[in-house]
Design a protein around this motif. Sequence first.
Motif, PDB file in Angstrom:
ATOM      1  N   THR A  33       0.842  -1.192   0.000  1.00 56.13           N
ATOM      2  CA  THR A  33       0.000   0.000   0.000  1.00 56.13           C
ATOM      3  C   THR A  33       0.881   1.246   0.000  1.00 56.13           C
ATOM      4  N   THR A  34       0.488   2.230  -0.800  1.00 55.37           N
ATOM      5  CA  THR A  34       1.210   3.496  -0.871  1.00 55.37           C
ATOM      6  C   THR A  34       0.221   4.644  -0.725  1.00 55.37           C
ATOM      7  N   PHE A  35       0.611   5.649   0.064  1.00 53.58           N
ATOM      8  CA  PHE A  35      -0.196   6.854   0.236  1.00 53.58           C
ATOM      9  C   PHE A  35       0.568   8.052  -0.301  1.00 53.58           C
ATOM     10  N   HIS A  36      -0.166   8.975  -0.897  1.00 50.17           N
ATOM     11  CA  HIS A  36       0.425  10.215  -1.395  1.00 50.17           C
ATOM     12  C   HIS A  36      -0.545  11.357  -1.080  1.00 50.17           C
ATOM     13  N   PHE A  37      -0.016  12.460  -0.598  1.00 44.09           N
ATOM     14  CA  PHE A  37      -0.822  13.645  -0.308  1.00 44.09           C
ATOM     15  C   PHE A  37      -0.297  14.811  -1.132  1.00 44.09           C
ATOM     16  N   ALA A  38      -1.216  15.653  -1.611  1.00 37.76           N
ATOM     17  CA  ALA A  38      -0.821  16.827  -2.390  1.00 37.76           C
ATOM     18  C   ALA A  38      -1.886  17.896  -2.273  1.00 37.76           C
ATOM     19  N   LEU A  39      -1.512  19.108  -2.641  1.00 34.00           N
ATOM     20  CA  LEU A  39      -2.469  20.212  -2.709  1.00 34.00           C
ATOM     21  C   LEU A  39      -1.898  21.313  -3.571  1.00 34.00           C
ATOM     22  N   LYS A  40      -2.770  22.205  -4.004  1.00 38.73           N
ATOM     23  CA  LYS A  40      -2.351  23.417  -4.697  1.00 38.73           C
ATOM     24  C   LYS A  40      -2.572  24.569  -3.744  1.00 38.73           C
ATOM     25  N   VAL A  46      -7.318  19.054  -0.345  1.00 40.67           N
ATOM     26  CA  VAL A  46      -6.216  18.137  -0.064  1.00 40.67           C
ATOM     27  C   VAL A  46      -6.511  16.843  -0.803  1.00 40.67           C
ATOM     28  N   LEU A  47      -5.523  16.368  -1.555  1.00 44.38           N
ATOM     29  CA  LEU A  47      -5.638  15.105  -2.259  1.00 44.38           C
ATOM     30  C   LEU A  47      -5.001  14.014  -1.413  1.00 44.38           C
ATOM     31  N   CYS A  48      -5.736  12.920  -1.246  1.00 42.63           N
ATOM     32  CA  CYS A  48      -5.172  11.713  -0.639  1.00 42.63           C
ATOM     33  C   CYS A  48      -5.322  10.611  -1.674  1.00 42.63           C
ATOM     34  N   GLU A 140       4.048  25.309  -6.753  1.00 39.72           N
ATOM     35  CA  GLU A 140       2.597  25.373  -6.673  1.00 39.72           C
ATOM     36  C   GLU A 140       2.035  24.202  -5.877  1.00 39.72           C
ATOM     37  N   VAL A 141       2.598  23.033  -6.059  1.00 34.22           N
ATOM     38  CA  VAL A 141       2.093  21.854  -5.368  1.00 34.22           C
ATOM     39  C   VAL A 141       3.011  21.564  -4.177  1.00 34.22           C
ATOM     40  N   ALA A 142       2.407  21.437  -3.015  1.00 31.23           N
ATOM     41  CA  ALA A 142       3.194  21.137  -1.814  1.00 31.23           C
ATOM     42  C   ALA A 142       3.614  19.681  -1.846  1.00 31.23           C
ATOM     43  N   LYS A 143       4.682  19.370  -1.153  1.00 26.85           N
ATOM     44  CA  LYS A 143       5.193  17.993  -1.099  1.00 26.85           C
ATOM     45  C   LYS A 143       5.181  17.491   0.312  1.00 26.85           C
TER      46      LYS A 143
END
Length: 143
Positions: A33-40, A46-48, A140-143
């Motif tokens: 399983t892998t999780f990734h979070f991002a946003l502009k 918030v993207l999960c 623009e996109v946070a890490k």
Amino acid sequence: MNTIPYRIHEIKTTQFATFPEKYINGGEVSISTTFHFALKKDIPNVLCSVEVNYSQDENLLLIAQVDCVFAIEKDAMSNLQQEGKISVTFLRYLGTIATGTLRGIIHAKTEGSVLNGLVLPPLNLNKVINQDFIFDKSTEVAK
């Protein structure tokens, strides 16, 4: 952690493939399983993203990924930006929702196949998601 008002804004199955012909009944199946979070920065979302891979004897049986976009109330997002981070506790909460969503997608899409019995087990997100999301002000996109 203060309460962060949010709502589920969008759910998108971004990847789904099954290979039931490679399944050996009774054989051990491993799950990663892998999780990734991002946003502009200028959009209070918030993207999960959660991806799972089921494999058996190095053969891929199933790959699935879901993107859950959570709309954060504007003032709450401003507070998070001022703090410079989203707490790991809130990320785990969003991850729990996204994982449950993916579990349902896998169940629905494998219904009637030999892979339907491979239920995504509960995950201890304390072990998987273990750090705050730090805003990266240079992009623009946070890490």
